[in-house]
Design a protein around this motif. Structure first.
Motif, short mmCIF file in Angstrom:
data_model
loop_
_atom_site.label_atom_id
_atom_site.label_comp_id
_atom_site.label_asym_id
_atom_site.label_seq_id
_atom_site.Cartn_x
_atom_site.Cartn_y
_atom_site.Cartn_z
N ASP A 139 -6.11 1.49 -1.65
CA ASP A 139 -5.05 0.69 -2.29
C ASP A 139 -5.45 -0.78 -2.37
O ASP A 139 -5.24 -1.43 -3.40
N GLN A 170 -6.54 5.71 2.68
CA GLN A 170 -5.67 5.42 1.55
C GLN A 170 -5.31 3.94 1.48
O GLN A 170 -5.27 3.35 0.40
N ALA A 171 -5.06 3.32 2.63
CA ALA A 171 -4.75 1.89 2.64
C ALA A 171 -5.91 1.07 2.09
O ALA A 171 -5.71 0.12 1.32
N GLU A 220 2.89 -1.82 3.80
CA GLU A 220 2.16 -3.01 3.40
C GLU A 220 1.20 -3.40 4.51
O GLU A 220 1.37 -3.00 5.67
N GLU A 272 -8.21 -1.32 -5.00
CA GLU A 272 -7.65 -1.32 -6.35
C GLU A 272 -6.95 -2.64 -6.66
O GLU A 272 -7.05 -3.17 -7.77
N TRP A 273 -6.29 -3.18 -5.66
CA TRP A 273 -5.62 -4.48 -5.81
C TRP A 273 -6.64 -5.59 -6.04
O TRP A 273 -6.43 -6.47 -6.89
N VAL A 316 0.86 -1.18 0.00
CA VAL A 316 0.00 0.00 0.00
C VAL A 316 0.90 1.23 0.00
O VAL A 316 2.12 1.12 0.07
N THR A 317 0.29 2.40 -0.08
CA THR A 317 1.06 3.64 -0.23
C THR A 317 2.07 3.83 0.89
O THR A 317 3.19 4.27 0.65
N ASP A 318 1.69 3.47 2.11
CA ASP A 318 2.56 3.71 3.27
C ASP A 318 3.11 2.41 3.84
O ASP A 318 3.14 2.22 5.05
#
Length: 348
Positions: free
Chosen positions: A117, A113-114, A32, A120-121, A28-30
Motif C-alpha cells: 500500500d 500488504q501495508a 494507517e 503504491e502511494w 493502508v488496507t488495515d
C-alpha cells in the motif's frame, strides 16, 4: 551472485546527531501507518560548496525502507540521509510499531500488504520519479517482508536490499530460542507483554544494543538517549507489547509455509536486482544465511561486513549506503549503456 561494489560518490556529512525525519500518517488496507520522508538533496559537490544547486540531470529516484521486529522508521535516519544524494526516501512504521496504530490481526502477510500500500502511494506521488518502481530495502523481519513484496509485486520494485533478512530457518539462534518457544504457547504473548512492561526503557535499550550490535560502543550516546525516549513513548501505547510478541509469533508461524508460499521459493523468483547485506557478528540471524540467500536470488550481489551485527544500516550506515548506491548506479547503467548516468563515474 557477485561481491557488492561500493559507490564512490561524495556523501554528505550528517553530523553527530541527525534528528528523525518528519512523517505523516498514510492510509493502508488495515488502518494507517506513519511514514517518514527524507527529501532528495542531490549530489554533494566535489568542492564542498554548501548551497550549490544540483545539476538538472542529477539522478533522482525513490526508495522505501522497512524496519525489523521491534524497530521503527527511525532505524533508517542516518542511512536515509546518506542516500538522499540520489533518493527521495520514505520509511514506514509497520502496523503496531513506532507511531503506527495496531492492525486488527498481526501477520507477516499483513505487513506485506501495508508495504505494498505504501509503495503504491509513493509511486503515485507527483514529481520526479512518479510512476517509476521504487528501490526497496528491508531489515530482519522487514527483509522477509520485502522479499515477499518483491515476489508479489515486481512492478513496484526497482531494486531490493536485504539487511540480515529473517528468512525461514529451522534452528533458532541461541539469543532467541527460549523467547520463541515461549511466545508460541497459547496465552504466553499476553504474559510476555506484561513482563516486558516491567523492564525499564533503559534496560531494554541496553539489552538490545548488546544483542543487535557487533560493537555496542560504536553507538553514539545521542542515539542511545533517542532510543530510550522512543521506548518510553512506546510504553504509553497499550498495544506495544502485543505488537512485538504477536509479530514474533506471526514470523515463526510463517516459517511453516511450504510449497509455492515458502519464502525461499518466492525469493528464487524475485526479478529485481538485489543486494544482500549481513554483519558477521549477527547474533539474531545466522550470517551463514547470507551467501545462501544471495545464491537463491537470481540477480544478486553480497556484502558481508566485518565486526557488524544485525543492524548494518544503523551500525555501519556509510558502507551499507555505498553498496545500495552502487546497485542503483549499475541498474541505471544497464538502461543507459553509454553511461548517461554520471553517478556511476563517481561524480568526481
Amino acid at each position: 551472485m557477485t561481491d557488492a561494489r561500493l559507490s564512490d560518490v561524495p556523501l554528505p556529512r550528517l553530523g553527530a546527531h541527525l534528528p528523525p525525519w518528519p512523517g505523516a500518517m498514510v492510509p493502508v488496507t488495515d488502518g494507517e501507518v506513519l511514514v517518514r520522508h527524507t527529501p532528495w538533496r542531490g549530489p554533494v559537490p566535489a568542492d564542498g560548496a554548501p548551497d550549490a544547486d544540483p545539476p538538472a540531470d542529477a539522478p533522482r529516484e525513490r526508495a522505501l525502507y522497512v524496519h525489523g521486529l521491534g524497530g521503527a522508521a527511525t532505524n533508517w535516519t542516518d542511512f536515509a540521509g546518506l542516500l538522499a544524494v540520489r533518493f527521495d526516501g520514505w520509511a514506514l512504521d509497520l502496523p503496531g510499531f513506532g507511531q503506527s496504530p495496531p492492525p486488527r490481526r498481526y501477520s507477516v502477510q499483513g505487513h506485506v500488504q501495508a508495504v505494498v500500500d505504501v509503495l503504491e502511494w509513493i509511486v503515485a506521488r507527483p514529481g520526479p520519479g512518479q510512476g517509476d518502481p521504487v528501490h526497496l530495502a528491508g531489515n530482519s523481519l522487514g527483509g522477509l517482508v520485502t522479499v515477499l513484496v518483491a515476489a508479489r509485486r515486481p512492478d513496484l520494485v526497482a531494486t531490493l536490499t536485504l539487511v540480515s533478512a529473517a528468512m525461514p530457518v529451522y534452528r533458532v539462534p541461541a539469543a532467541l530460542d527460549r523467547a520463541v518457544a515461549l511466545v508460541l504457547l497459547p496465552g504466553v504473548p499476553a504474559l510476555a507483554s506484561r513482563r516486558l512492561a516491567a523492564v525499564s526503557p533503559e534496560q531494554r535499550v541496553r539489552g538490545l544494543l548488546q544483542v543487535c550490535f557487533g560493537d555496542p560502543s560504536r553507538v553514539p550516546p545521542e542515539r542511545v538517549a533517542e532510543a530510550v525516549e522512543e521506548a518510553r513513548r512506546r510504553d504509553e501505547q497499550p498495544w506495544a507489547g502485543q505488537a512485538l510478541t504477536r509479530s514474533l509469533r506471526g514470523l515463526m508461524t510463517s516459517y511453516l509455509r511450504v510449497g509455492r508460499a515458502n519464502a525461499w521459493r518466492l525469493a528464487a523468483g524475485v526479478r529485481a536486482p538485489s543486494l544482500v547485506v549481513w554483519g558477521d557478528r549477527d547474533r539474531l540471524v545466522d550470517p551463514r544465511l547470507a551467501p545462501r540467500l544471495a545464491g537463491v536470488l537470481p540477480d544478486s550481489r553480497l556484502q558481508v561486513q566485518a565486526g557488524v551485527g544485525h543492524l548494518a544500516m544503523l551500525e555501519a550506515p556509510e558502507p551499507t549506503a555505498r553498496a545500495v548506491l552502487a546497485l542503483a548506479e549499475d541498474v541505471a547503467a544497464r538502461r543507459s549503456p553509454r553511461g548517461a548516468d554520471r553517478s556511476a563515474a563517481g561524480q568526481a
